[in-house]
Motif scaffolding. Structure first.
Motif, PDB file in Angstrom:
ATOM      1  N   LEU A   1       0.829  -0.839  -0.528  1.00  0.00           N
ATOM      2  CA  LEU A   1      -0.430   0.125   0.151  1.00  0.00           C
ATOM      3  C   LEU A   1       0.628   1.137   0.124  1.00  0.00           C
ATOM      4  CD1 LEU A   1      -2.534  -0.250   2.834  1.00  0.00           C
ATOM      5  CD2 LEU A   1      -3.064   0.521  -0.006  1.00  0.00           C
ATOM      6  N   ILE A   2       0.094   2.467  -0.679  1.00  0.00           N
ATOM      7  CA  ILE A   2       1.270   2.956  -1.415  1.00  0.00           C
ATOM      8  C   ILE A   2       0.232   4.545  -0.247  1.00  0.00           C
ATOM      9  CG2 ILE A   2       3.048   4.754  -2.147  1.00  0.00           C
ATOM     10  CD1 ILE A   2       2.994   1.875  -4.113  1.00  0.00           C
ATOM     11  N   VAL A   3       0.651   5.060   0.314  1.00  0.00           N
ATOM     12  CA  VAL A   3      -0.374   6.417   0.665  1.00  0.00           C
ATOM     13  C   VAL A   3       0.157   7.606  -0.171  1.00  0.00           C
ATOM     14  CG1 VAL A   3      -1.099   7.443   2.532  1.00  0.00           C
ATOM     15  CG2 VAL A   3      -0.834   5.130   2.822  1.00  0.00           C
TER      16      VAL A   3
ATOM     17  N   VAL B   1      -1.255  -0.466  -4.120  1.00  0.00           N
ATOM     18  CA  VAL B   1      -2.304   0.216  -4.133  1.00  0.00           C
ATOM     19  C   VAL B   1      -2.066   1.633  -3.811  1.00  0.00           C
ATOM     20  CG1 VAL B   1      -4.893   0.582  -3.692  1.00  0.00           C
ATOM     21  CG2 VAL B   1      -3.369  -1.772  -4.505  1.00  0.00           C
ATOM     22  N   ILE B   2      -2.333   2.649  -4.538  1.00  0.00           N
ATOM     23  CA  ILE B   2      -1.767   3.922  -3.963  1.00  0.00           C
ATOM     24  C   ILE B   2      -2.789   4.722  -4.054  1.00  0.00           C
ATOM     25  CG2 ILE B   2      -1.193   6.341  -5.577  1.00  0.00           C
ATOM     26  CD1 ILE B   2       0.357   4.485  -7.438  1.00  0.00           C
ATOM     27  N   LEU B   3      -3.279   5.112  -2.777  1.00  0.00           N
ATOM     28  CA  LEU B   3      -4.169   6.082  -1.913  1.00  0.00           C
ATOM     29  C   LEU B   3      -3.669   7.725  -1.976  1.00  0.00           C
ATOM     30  CD1 LEU B   3      -4.917   3.372   1.011  1.00  0.00           C
ATOM     31  CD2 LEU B   3      -5.757   3.188  -1.441  1.00  0.00           C
TER      32      LEU B   3
ATOM     33  N   VAL C   1      -4.251   4.546   8.242  1.00  0.00           N
ATOM     34  CA  VAL C   1      -3.777   3.493   7.031  1.00  0.00           C
ATOM     35  C   VAL C   1      -2.783   3.388   7.819  1.00  0.00           C
ATOM     36  CG1 VAL C   1      -2.473   2.650   5.466  1.00  0.00           C
ATOM     37  CG2 VAL C   1      -4.849   4.394   4.476  1.00  0.00           C
ATOM     38  N   LYS C   2      -1.700   3.808   8.464  1.00  0.00           N
ATOM     39  CA  LYS C   2      -0.284   3.501   9.012  1.00  0.00           C
ATOM     40  C   LYS C   2      -0.710   2.531   9.959  1.00  0.00           C
ATOM     41  CE  LYS C   2       3.963   3.490   9.141  1.00  0.00           C
ATOM     42  NZ  LYS C   2       5.108   2.375   7.883  1.00  0.00           N
ATOM     43  N   LYS C   3      -2.003   2.592  10.646  1.00  0.00           N
ATOM     44  CA  LYS C   3      -2.222   2.051  11.979  1.00  0.00           C
ATOM     45  C   LYS C   3      -2.584   0.677  11.851  1.00  0.00           C
ATOM     46  CE  LYS C   3      -3.415   4.339  15.842  1.00  0.00           C
ATOM     47  NZ  LYS C   3      -3.589   4.912  16.641  1.00  0.00           N
ATOM     48  N   GLN C   4      -3.778   0.850  10.753  1.00  0.00           N
ATOM     49  CA  GLN C   4      -4.375  -0.828  10.137  1.00  0.00           C
ATOM     50  C   GLN C   4      -3.707  -1.493   9.758  1.00  0.00           C
ATOM     51  OE1 GLN C   4      -7.506  -0.743   8.090  1.00  0.00           O
ATOM     52  NE2 GLN C   4      -7.859   1.275   9.136  1.00  0.00           N
ATOM     53  N   PHE C   5      -2.087  -0.674   8.863  1.00  0.00           N
ATOM     54  CA  PHE C   5      -0.992  -1.267   7.605  1.00  0.00           C
ATOM     55  C   PHE C   5      -0.156  -1.166   7.563  1.00  0.00           C
ATOM     56  CE2 PHE C   5      -5.155  -0.994   5.668  1.00  0.00           C
ATOM     57  CZ  PHE C   5      -5.558  -2.041   5.032  1.00  0.00           C
ATOM     58  N   PRO C   6       0.780  -1.384   9.014  1.00  0.00           N
ATOM     59  CA  PRO C   6       1.686  -0.784   9.143  1.00  0.00           C
ATOM     60  C   PRO C   6       3.103  -0.869   7.983  1.00  0.00           C
ATOM     61  CG  PRO C   6       1.687  -2.516  11.194  1.00  0.00           C
ATOM     62  CD  PRO C   6       0.970  -2.619  10.029  1.00  0.00           C
ATOM     63  N   THR C   7       3.291  -1.799   7.220  1.00  0.00           N
ATOM     64  CA  THR C   7       4.213  -1.802   5.898  1.00  0.00           C
ATOM     65  C   THR C   7       3.431  -0.587   5.228  1.00  0.00           C
ATOM     66  OG1 THR C   7       2.749  -3.809   5.033  1.00  0.00           O
ATOM     67  CG2 THR C   7       5.068  -4.020   6.784  1.00  0.00           C
ATOM     68  N   ALA C   8       2.437  -0.248   5.130  1.00  0.00           N
ATOM     69  CA  ALA C   8       2.382   1.124   3.743  1.00  0.00           C
ATOM     70  C   ALA C   8       3.222   1.590   3.905  1.00  0.00           C
ATOM     71  CB  ALA C   8       0.886   1.660   4.670  1.00  0.00           C
ATOM     72  N   LEU C   9       3.850   2.155   2.808  1.00  0.00           N
ATOM     73  CA  LEU C   9       5.118   3.703   1.955  1.00  0.00           C
ATOM     74  C   LEU C   9       4.279   4.947   2.190  1.00  0.00           C
ATOM     75  CD1 LEU C   9       7.603   3.836   1.788  1.00  0.00           C
ATOM     76  CD2 LEU C   9       7.158   3.367  -1.118  1.00  0.00           C
ATOM     77  N   LEU C  10       4.367   5.506   3.445  1.00  0.00           N
ATOM     78  CA  LEU C  10       3.707   6.843   3.170  1.00  0.00           C
ATOM     79  C   LEU C  10       4.513   7.469   2.087  1.00  0.00           C
ATOM     80  CD1 LEU C  10       2.384   6.017   5.581  1.00  0.00           C
ATOM     81  CD2 LEU C  10       2.137   7.193   6.703  1.00  0.00           C
ATOM     82  N   LEU C  11       4.371   8.709   1.144  1.00  0.00           N
ATOM     83  CA  LEU C  11       5.139   9.307   1.000  1.00  0.00           C
ATOM     84  C   LEU C  11       4.070  11.074   0.988  1.00  0.00           C
ATOM     85  CD1 LEU C  11       6.046   7.519  -2.617  1.00  0.00           C
ATOM     86  CD2 LEU C  11       7.061   7.857  -0.165  1.00  0.00           C
ATOM     87  N   PHE C  12       5.083  12.231   1.008  1.00  0.00           N
ATOM     88  CA  PHE C  12       5.113  13.403   0.883  1.00  0.00           C
ATOM     89  C   PHE C  12       4.992  13.775  -0.077  1.00  0.00           C
ATOM     90  CE2 PHE C  12       3.368  17.327   2.190  1.00  0.00           C
ATOM     91  CZ  PHE C  12       2.492  17.280   3.456  1.00  0.00           C
ATOM     92  N   VAL C  13       4.623  14.428  -1.304  1.00  0.00           N
ATOM     93  CA  VAL C  13       4.613  15.266  -2.334  1.00  0.00           C
ATOM     94  C   VAL C  13       4.171  16.934  -1.801  1.00  0.00           C
ATOM     95  CG1 VAL C  13       3.984  16.063  -4.623  1.00  0.00           C
ATOM     96  CG2 VAL C  13       2.828  13.615  -4.054  1.00  0.00           C
ATOM     97  N   MET C  14       5.861  17.676  -2.677  1.00  0.00           N
ATOM     98  CA  MET C  14       5.641  19.357  -1.299  1.00  0.00           C
ATOM     99  C   MET C  14       5.836  19.822  -3.220  1.00  0.00           C
ATOM    100  SD  MET C  14       7.499  20.162   1.464  1.00  0.00           S
ATOM    101  CE  MET C  14       8.771  18.923   1.952  1.00  0.00           C
TER     102      MET C  14
ATOM    103  N   GLU D   1       5.931  15.305   9.255  1.00  0.00           N
ATOM    104  CA  GLU D   1       7.456  13.777   9.529  1.00  0.00           C
ATOM    105  C   GLU D   1       7.241  12.710   9.875  1.00  0.00           C
ATOM    106  OE1 GLU D   1       7.250  16.837  10.782  1.00  0.00           O
ATOM    107  OE2 GLU D   1       9.484  17.694  11.132  1.00  0.00           O
ATOM    108  N   ASN D   2       5.594  12.976   9.778  1.00  0.00           N
ATOM    109  CA  ASN D   2       5.198  11.140   9.297  1.00  0.00           C
ATOM    110  C   ASN D   2       5.160  10.282   8.475  1.00  0.00           C
ATOM    111  OD1 ASN D   2       3.558  11.225  12.880  1.00  0.00           O
ATOM    112  ND2 ASN D   2       2.706  12.411  11.842  1.00  0.00           N
ATOM    113  N   TYR D   3       5.724  11.289   7.801  1.00  0.00           N
ATOM    114  CA  TYR D   3       6.189  10.578   6.769  1.00  0.00           C
ATOM    115  C   TYR D   3       6.925  10.097   5.776  1.00  0.00           C
ATOM    116  CZ  TYR D   3       1.801  12.323   5.115  1.00  0.00           C
ATOM    117  OH  TYR D   3       0.113  12.815   4.596  1.00  0.00           O
ATOM    118  N   ASP D   4       7.276   8.506   5.733  1.00  0.00           N
ATOM    119  CA  ASP D   4       9.016   8.213   5.179  1.00  0.00           C
ATOM    120  C   ASP D   4       9.786   8.761   4.003  1.00  0.00           C
ATOM    121  OD1 ASP D   4       8.051   5.789   6.883  1.00  0.00           O
ATOM    122  OD2 ASP D   4       6.651   5.233   5.470  1.00  0.00           O
TER     123      ASP D   4
END
Ligand code: 5GP
Length: 208
Positions: A7-9, A98-100, A110-123, A160-163
């Motif tokens: 899962l990719i957030v 899957v991209i959310l 999502v991170k809580k439910q799926f600890p291996t989700a990858l979190l990306l932040f676009v700036m 800072e919560n993002y990977d």
């Protein structure tokens, strides 16, 4: 061993260019599936039902919450937004990444439910550029733009919560960078527990 989907957030301020980025990413590589969210917001000119969003009434959204048909949902600038569960589960089973494309409250759920989700932040390259992009879109009233910029300031507190952070300056470079990060994320130990267990088991033979 079959490649498992992750899962990719993807989050980022409104106007950061996430939508265009995601479309290009999905178009350029075949391992991605883009989740289509449900929202109570009105469609913008050019948006179509089932493509950008499933546009629904507040009652229908609340029914979906009750039926537990959403992985997560959040309220953003007076509207509900949520991720339908069924599509995401099916695509992950097929091995797709899957991209959310969701905002920060949803991302943390999502991170809580799926600890291996990858979190990306676009700036965007700068706050000034963000304002310019929002105004240039020409689809929002000045009041809505102001609301979204205020919201951006709040969202910046949670980065800072993002990977990883991805700066969306040149589209093609940004797409490649994202794909690179996702490809690398597949190889982390946390996302390869089955492979690790199998190797440990095989090694037991030599341990005695
Ligand atoms: P927009 O109205 O600009 O399409 O989206 C507003 C915000 O809602 C964006 O930050 C977008 O990423 C977020 N969003 C879209 N779909 C979802 C969703 O399903 N869940 C959550 N939590 N946020 C979403």
């Amino acid at each position: 061993m079959k490649r498992k989907g992750i899962l990719i957030v993807v989050s980022g301020f409104s106007g950061a260019g996430k939508g265009t980025l995601m479309k290009q990413l999905v178009h350029s590589y075949d391992n991605y599936a883009l989740s289509v969210s449900m929202t109570t917001r009105k469609p913008r000119p050019g948006e179509t039902e089932g493509k950008e969003y499933f546009f629904v009434k507040k009652e229908d959204f609340e029914r979906k919450i009750k039926e537990e048909g959403l992985i997560e949902y959040a309220s953003y600038c007076d509207n509900y937004y949520g991720t339908p569960k069924e599509y995401v589960e099916k695509q992950l089973e097929k091995g797709k990444d899957v991209i959310l494309e969701i905002e920060i409250q949803g991302a943390l759920k999502v991170k809580k439910q799926f600890p291996t989700a990858l979190l990306l932040f676009v700036m965007p390259p700068s706050a000034e550029e963000l304002k310019k992009r929002l105004e240039g879109r020409g689809t929002e009233t000045p009041e809505v733009i102001e609301k979204r910029l205020k919201r951006a300031a709040q969202e910046a507190e949670g980065i800072e919560n993002y990977d990883f952070i991805v700066i969306n300056d040149k589209l093609d470079e940004c797409v490649q960078e994202m794909h690179g990060l996702i490809t690398a994320a597949h190889e982390t130990p946390a996302r390869n527990q089955e492979l690790i267990s199998k190797m440990r088991k095989e090694l037991e033979v030599f341990a005695n």
